[in-house]
Design an enzyme around this catalytic site. Structure first.
Site, mmCIF file in Angstrom:
data_model
loop_
_atom_site.group_PDB
_atom_site.id
_atom_site.type_symbol
_atom_site.label_atom_id
_atom_site.label_comp_id
_atom_site.label_asym_id
_atom_site.label_seq_id
_atom_site.Cartn_x
_atom_site.Cartn_y
_atom_site.Cartn_z
ATOM 1 N N GLU A 1 45.089 46.750 47.518
ATOM 2 C CA GLU A 1 43.968 46.888 46.528
ATOM 3 C C GLU A 1 42.646 46.222 46.957
ATOM 4 O OE1 GLU A 1 47.762 47.788 44.248
ATOM 5 O OE2 GLU A 1 47.116 46.138 45.548
ATOM 6 N N HIS B 1 52.961 42.291 34.955
ATOM 7 C CA HIS B 1 52.515 43.547 34.808
ATOM 8 C C HIS B 1 52.224 44.306 33.495
ATOM 9 C CE1 HIS B 1 55.030 43.368 38.478
ATOM 10 N NE2 HIS B 1 54.615 44.686 38.911
#
Length: 360
Positions: free
Chosen positions: A85, A154
């Site tokens: 990322e 998450h």
């Protein structure tokens, strides 16, 4: 990449053009289809637009949001990346500096924490720090908040995080029209825009108008929607929680005769204070509903802004906030269900604002 693929169980479905034709005939569309064909149309419209992220190309997107795009636009515009990322977000920001218009997809916005410096310091602040010489036309998008059974790391809602940053615009679509109109507007916007989607809405179908199916359809960033008009109470919410608000409104209508007004924020930053304050002045009662943590949340900001405005003088009772619990998201389903708002929670919030039920 098998662990991250396990987060999504969405099947591969047909290409977005066919999905769009079905929507036009039946006047319904899933949020997944809306996002897919919004990107397809913007890629068609502007050759400087491209999509980059993990599994967006050959795998058709972890949630099948980009299905068919690689076949149509090729690997130079639909770009698969490793699990990096920090790296691919930096590439996207640099491409935006050079005049391109990247759509940077995160498999979940939780993974964007690996790239927070690029999003905030590089994208969010550069236009200001360059004295207005270097616009950063970029969209950061992906599922935000809790899905189902993906535990604490998450499941976080980043509306408050990104909403606190000058230089970023933050949108959070609810319906298919929201997803289509807001994403297209975000891609065309010269500023960095964070698009916070909800994974559990991807497969939900919504009615769509003929206007929303036009390639020129956009929704203004910073303008809320009166999802349901009412006169007794204003509920201010966004994304999937609006499902619970609509259900709760029906329950209190039948049980107490209340006529509830529901505001779909659509945009977290800028927020449509004009619509919010006018609604509260009309109904004289307000409830905010969100899945984020209670501390320093979107609802807290709304309460503060109302307190400092002329709308405060019209309130007949204090504003009540319905939020997620002050805890990392549990993995166990029973605890996870307890950690976030649902329809009965919103009903209890309405009863508290209106001094009904156990609050009478």
């Amino acid at each position: 990449m098998s662990f991250r693929r396990a987060l999504s169980k969405a099947p591969i479905v047909q290409h977005s053009i066919r999905s769009m034709a079905t929507a036009a005939a039946g006047k319904t569309m899933t949020v997944r289809d809306a996002l897919d064909n919004a990107m397809e149309e913007e890629l068609d419209r502007d050759p400087s637009v491209f999509l980059m992220g993990e599994e967006v190309a050959q795998y058709n997107g972890a949630y099948k949001i980009s299905r068919g795009l690689l076949d149509k636009f090729g690997p130079k515009r639909i770009v698969d990346t490793p699990i990096t990322e920090m790296g691919f977000t930096g590439l996207c920001v640099g491409a935006a500096f050079a005049g391109l218009k990247p759509v940077c997809e995160f498999m979940t916005m939780n993974f964007a924490m690996q790239a927070i410096d690029q999003i905030i310091n590089s994208a969010g602040k550069t236009y200001y720090m360059s004295g207005g010489k270097l616009p950063v036309n970029i969209v950061f998008r992906g599922p935000n908040g809790a899905a189902a059974g993906v535990a604490a790391q998450h499941s976080q809602d980043y509306s408050t995080w990104y909403g606190a940053i000058p230089g970023l615009k933050v949108i959070s679509p609810y319906s298919a029209e929201d997803a289509r109109g807001l994403l297209k507007a975000a891609i065309r916007d010269p500023n960095p825009v964070v698009c916070l989607e909800n994974e559990l809405l991807y497969g939900q179908s919504f009615p769509v108008s003929e206007e929303a199916l036009s390639p020129d359809f956009t929704l203004p960033i910073g303008k809320a929607q009166i999802l349901k008009e009412g006169k007794d109470l204003s509920i201010i919410s966004y994304t999937r929680n609006l499902n619970f608000c609509l259900e709760a409104a029906d329950i209190v209508r039948d049980k107490y005769g209340l006529n509830v007004e529901i505001i779909n924020l659509r945009s977290i930053k800028p927020m449509d204070w004009d619509t919010i304050l006018k609604s509260i002045i009309k109904t004289k009662h307000a409830l905010t509903v969100e899945s984020g943590f209670p501390a320093f949340g979107v609802g807290a900001e709304i309460c503060a802004q109302v307190m400092e405005s002329s709308a405060f003088d019209y309130l007949d009772s204090p504003i009540v906030r319905v939020t997620g619990c002050e805890t990392p998201t549990p993995y166990a389903k029973s605890l996870e269900d307890f950690a976030f708002p649902d329809t009965p929670t919103v009903v209890r919030g309405i009863e508290k604002v209106m001094s009904l039920g156990e609050w009478a």
